[in-house]
Every structure is written in structure tokens, then in C-alpha cells.
Design a protein around this motif. Structure first.
Motif, PDB file in Angstrom:
ATOM      1  N   CYS A  67       0.713  -1.162   0.112  1.00  0.00           N
ATOM      2  CA  CYS A  67       0.128   0.147  -0.071  1.00  0.00           C
ATOM      3  C   CYS A  67       0.758   1.235   0.121  1.00  0.00           C
ATOM      4  N   SER A  68       1.996   0.952   0.729  1.00  0.00           N
ATOM      5  CA  SER A  68       2.568   2.409   0.780  1.00  0.00           C
ATOM      6  C   SER A  68       3.528   2.655  -0.111  1.00  0.00           C
ATOM      7  N   GLU A  69       4.280   1.492  -1.027  1.00  0.00           N
ATOM      8  CA  GLU A  69       5.028   1.705  -1.935  1.00  0.00           C
ATOM      9  C   GLU A  69       4.773   1.196  -3.346  1.00  0.00           C
ATOM     10  N   THR A  70       3.998   0.073  -3.437  1.00  0.00           N
ATOM     11  CA  THR A  70       3.702  -0.584  -4.746  1.00  0.00           C
ATOM     12  C   THR A  70       2.506   0.025  -5.274  1.00  0.00           C
ATOM     13  N   ALA A  71       1.508   0.421  -4.428  1.00  0.00           N
ATOM     14  CA  ALA A  71       0.258   1.183  -5.044  1.00  0.00           C
ATOM     15  C   ALA A  71       0.384   2.565  -5.521  1.00  0.00           C
ATOM     16  N   PRO A  72       1.644   3.349  -5.057  1.00  0.00           N
ATOM     17  CA  PRO A  72       1.707   4.501  -5.527  1.00  0.00           C
ATOM     18  C   PRO A  72       2.907   4.286  -7.139  1.00  0.00           C
ATOM     19  N   ALA A  73       3.632   3.408  -7.058  1.00  0.00           N
ATOM     20  CA  ALA A  73       4.225   3.061  -8.341  1.00  0.00           C
ATOM     21  C   ALA A  73       3.345   2.487  -9.344  1.00  0.00           C
ATOM     22  N   ILE A  74       2.302   1.791  -9.063  1.00  0.00           N
ATOM     23  CA  ILE A  74       1.276   1.263 -10.054  1.00  0.00           C
ATOM     24  C   ILE A  74       0.460   2.689 -10.514  1.00  0.00           C
ATOM     25  N   GLY A  75       0.120   3.548  -9.671  1.00  0.00           N
ATOM     26  CA  GLY A  75      -0.451   4.678 -10.068  1.00  0.00           C
ATOM     27  C   GLY A  75       0.223   5.667 -11.015  1.00  0.00           C
ATOM     28  N   ALA A  76       1.723   5.664 -10.606  1.00  0.00           N
ATOM     29  CA  ALA A  76       2.710   6.579 -11.335  1.00  0.00           C
ATOM     30  C   ALA A  76       2.683   5.810 -12.799  1.00  0.00           C
ATOM     31  N   ARG A  77       3.087   4.637 -12.772  1.00  0.00           N
ATOM     32  CA  ARG A  77       3.098   3.877 -14.329  1.00  0.00           C
ATOM     33  C   ARG A  77       1.750   4.248 -14.979  1.00  0.00           C
ATOM     34  N   LEU A  78       0.770   3.798 -14.274  1.00  0.00           N
ATOM     35  CA  LEU A  78      -0.646   4.071 -15.164  1.00  0.00           C
ATOM     36  C   LEU A  78      -0.921   5.626 -15.645  1.00  0.00           C
ATOM     37  N   SER A  79      -0.601   6.588 -14.703  1.00  0.00           N
ATOM     38  CA  SER A  79      -0.562   7.708 -15.062  1.00  0.00           C
ATOM     39  C   SER A  79       0.445   8.265 -16.387  1.00  0.00           C
ATOM     40  N   ALA A  80       1.437   7.453 -16.481  1.00  0.00           N
ATOM     41  CA  ALA A  80       2.534   7.936 -17.443  1.00  0.00           C
ATOM     42  C   ALA A  80       1.822   7.209 -18.724  1.00  0.00           C
ATOM     43  N   GLU A  81       1.213   6.156 -18.806  1.00  0.00           N
ATOM     44  CA  GLU A  81       0.992   5.183 -19.751  1.00  0.00           C
ATOM     45  C   GLU A  81      -0.438   5.905 -20.325  1.00  0.00           C
ATOM     46  N   SER A  82      -1.342   6.379 -19.681  1.00  0.00           N
ATOM     47  CA  SER A  82      -2.541   6.640 -19.994  1.00  0.00           C
ATOM     48  C   SER A  82      -2.660   8.318 -20.100  1.00  0.00           C
ATOM     49  N   GLY A  83      -2.088   8.972 -19.503  1.00  0.00           N
ATOM     50  CA  GLY A  83      -2.155  10.361 -19.428  1.00  0.00           C
ATOM     51  C   GLY A  83      -3.135  11.046 -18.509  1.00  0.00           C
ATOM     52  N   TRP A  84      -3.659  10.106 -17.541  1.00  0.00           N
ATOM     53  CA  TRP A  84      -4.643  10.400 -16.419  1.00  0.00           C
ATOM     54  C   TRP A  84      -3.432  10.507 -15.169  1.00  0.00           C
ATOM     55  N   ALA A  85      -3.872  11.670 -14.269  1.00  0.00           N
ATOM     56  CA  ALA A  85      -3.363  11.701 -12.949  1.00  0.00           C
ATOM     57  C   ALA A  85      -3.969  10.627 -12.067  1.00  0.00           C
ATOM     58  N   VAL A  86      -3.770   9.620 -11.788  1.00  0.00           N
ATOM     59  CA  VAL A  86      -4.264   8.601 -11.072  1.00  0.00           C
ATOM     60  C   VAL A  86      -3.761   8.473  -9.691  1.00  0.00           C
ATOM     61  N   GLY A  87      -4.467   8.116  -8.655  1.00  0.00           N
ATOM     62  CA  GLY A  87      -4.659   8.524  -7.295  1.00  0.00           C
ATOM     63  C   GLY A  87      -5.556   7.554  -6.516  1.00  0.00           C
ATOM     64  N   ARG A  88      -5.212   7.458  -5.142  1.00  0.00           N
ATOM     65  CA  ARG A  88      -6.213   7.032  -4.251  1.00  0.00           C
ATOM     66  C   ARG A  88      -6.395   8.013  -3.203  1.00  0.00           C
ATOM     67  N   THR A  89      -7.714   8.097  -2.631  1.00  0.00           N
ATOM     68  CA  THR A  89      -7.835   8.977  -1.518  1.00  0.00           C
ATOM     69  C   THR A  89      -9.059   8.341  -0.639  1.00  0.00           C
ATOM     70  N   ALA A  90      -9.215   8.914   0.435  1.00  0.00           N
ATOM     71  CA  ALA A  90     -10.321   8.355   1.235  1.00  0.00           C
ATOM     72  C   ALA A  90     -10.743   9.284   2.354  1.00  0.00           C
ATOM     73  N   LEU A  91     -11.803   9.360   3.192  1.00  0.00           N
ATOM     74  CA  LEU A  91     -12.174  10.330   4.118  1.00  0.00           C
ATOM     75  C   LEU A  91     -11.581   9.924   5.415  1.00  0.00           C
ATOM     76  N   GLN A  92     -11.113   8.760   5.534  1.00  0.00           N
ATOM     77  CA  GLN A  92     -10.192   8.437   6.691  1.00  0.00           C
ATOM     78  C   GLN A  92      -8.856   7.884   6.023  1.00  0.00           C
ATOM     79  N   VAL A  93      -7.947   8.929   5.842  1.00  0.00           N
ATOM     80  CA  VAL A  93      -6.614   8.391   5.347  1.00  0.00           C
ATOM     81  C   VAL A  93      -5.539   7.882   6.093  1.00  0.00           C
ATOM     82  N   ARG A  94      -4.676   7.050   5.684  1.00  0.00           N
ATOM     83  CA  ARG A  94      -3.424   6.409   6.435  1.00  0.00           C
ATOM     84  C   ARG A  94      -2.410   7.394   6.144  1.00  0.00           C
ATOM     85  N   ASN A  95      -2.252   7.569   4.571  1.00  0.00           N
ATOM     86  CA  ASN A  95      -1.174   8.518   4.209  1.00  0.00           C
ATOM     87  C   ASN A  95      -1.690   9.709   4.053  1.00  0.00           C
TER      88      ASN A  95
END
Length: 196
Positions: A67-95
Motif C-alpha cells: 500500500c505504501s510503495e507498490t500502489a503509488p508505483a502502480i499509479g505512477a506507471r498508469l499515469s504515465a501510460e494513460s495520461g490520467w493523473a491516477v491516485g487514491r484517496t479516502a475520508l479516513q486516510v492512512r497516508n
């Protein structure tokens, strides 16, 4: 730039996507929503697979790393590949870096209300066009339901050893106490629109 506007990282990703030629017009917003759905599915599938493998191999402490390392890396890769800024958020955040802006917060609160009224999270989504200065963006959000494996680190009865591991990485953690089927957070996508 304030967080309730666009984050600096998102702005950089959006600039890169704009340079790649995201176009508005006949394609927007339906084609953009279809694109975002595909990216969301890919993100969710890949993240779920990584979490499942981590839990099987090394237990919850290894899953925290996903969750802390791989998920942001997946998001960054998908952002670069797709042109979308990809992320996760929540009402109760951990990070705290994943804290929602005001629009994201409002969308997630609406998701919660729809879910409380009986709508399933699986088919729920929100999309629209927002303006930031002179730039227009299409956004897409999809809820992340709490599944059984999520309860290991996000449930109401997290083991003390896991709590310690979480506290080491995230001293201000607010992402526990969830039950299976509740909305854990949301995938969030944003992409610049440029007039032809």
C-alpha cells in the motif's frame, strides 16, 4: 498551490498529459469516462493481486509495504501510460499525502449516502468536468469497497503487531475500524481537456 485545488504532483502529471495531446470536443466526456473506467479496472486488479501475494508471502507487514510503495508505483506507471493523473484517496486516510481535496471529499460523501440508501459500491462512479484557472479537466472517481483481506490492516480488530507497523510508517493513521462492504476510499483520476 492549495490541496483543495490541485496538488503539485497532480499538476505535474496534468502538464505531462496536456503535452501528450489530450483533446476535448466530440470525445468528451463519454470517451474519457470509458478510458478512466479501464484505467480504474487495471489499477484495482493489479493492486488486489499485489496485496493478495504479499499477504500470502509475508503477511500483513508485507501488505503494508504494498500500500505504501507498490500502489503509488502502480499509479505512477498508469499515469504515465494513460495520461490520467491516477491516485487514491479516502475520508479516513492512512497516508496524509492521499488526503482528499474538497471536490473528492464531496464525491465520497455522496458515495456513502448512495450506499446507505442501498446502492451497491461496485457500479458506483462519478465523473464531470472541473475548471482550474483557464484549464478544464475531466475527473472520474470510483469507490474502493472494503474486502475481507483489507480488514487485516483496516478492520476494527487489527492485531497489535500490525498496529505498531502501521504507526511506524503512518503516525497519524485514521484508516481503521472498517467493516467488510463499507467504502474504504476511492480511486481518483483527472485529465486535462484542451479545445481543438
Amino acid at each position: 498551490m492549495k490541496r483543495n485545488s490541485l496538488t503539485r504532483a497532480t499538476a505535474v502529471l496534468l502538464s505531462a498529459a496536456a503535452a501528450a495531446g489530450a483533446q476535448a470536443g466530440d470525445e468528451a466526456p463519454r470517451a474519457y469516462v470509458e478510458q478512466a473506467r479501464g484505467v480504474a479496472k487495471e489499477f484495482a486488479t493489479e493492486l488486489k493481486g499485489e496485496l493478495k501475494a504479499a499477504l500470502e508471502e509475508g503477511g500483513a507487514s508485507q501488505a503494508i509495504g504494498v500500500c505504501s510503495e507498490t500502489a503509488p508505483a502502480i499509479g505512477a506507471r498508469l499515469s504515465a501510460e494513460s495520461g490520467w493523473a491516477v491516485g487514491r484517496t479516502a475520508l479516513q486516510v492512512r497516508n496524509p499525502r492521499n488526503a482528499p481535496d474538497s471536490r473528492e471529499r464531496a464525491v465520497m460523501m455522496a458515495f456513502q449516502q448512495r450506499h446507505a440508501a442501498g446502492e451497491g459500491l461496485k457500479g458506483m462512479e462519478s465523473a464531470g468536468i472541473v475548471e482550474e484557472g483557464s484549464q478544464r479537466y475531466v475527473y472520474y472517481m470510483k469507490p474502493i469497497p472494503t474486502q475481507k483481506p483489507c480488514l487485516t490492516c483496516h478492520g476494527g480488530d487489527v492485531k497489535e503487531s500490525i498496529e505498531r507497523a502501521i504507526a511506524e510508517r503512518y503516525p497519524a493513521d485514521a484508516a481503521t475500524g472498517f467493516e467488510e462492504g463499507e467504502m474504504r476510499g476511492a480511486f481518483t483520476f483527472i485529465k486535462p481537456l484542451s479545445d481543438r
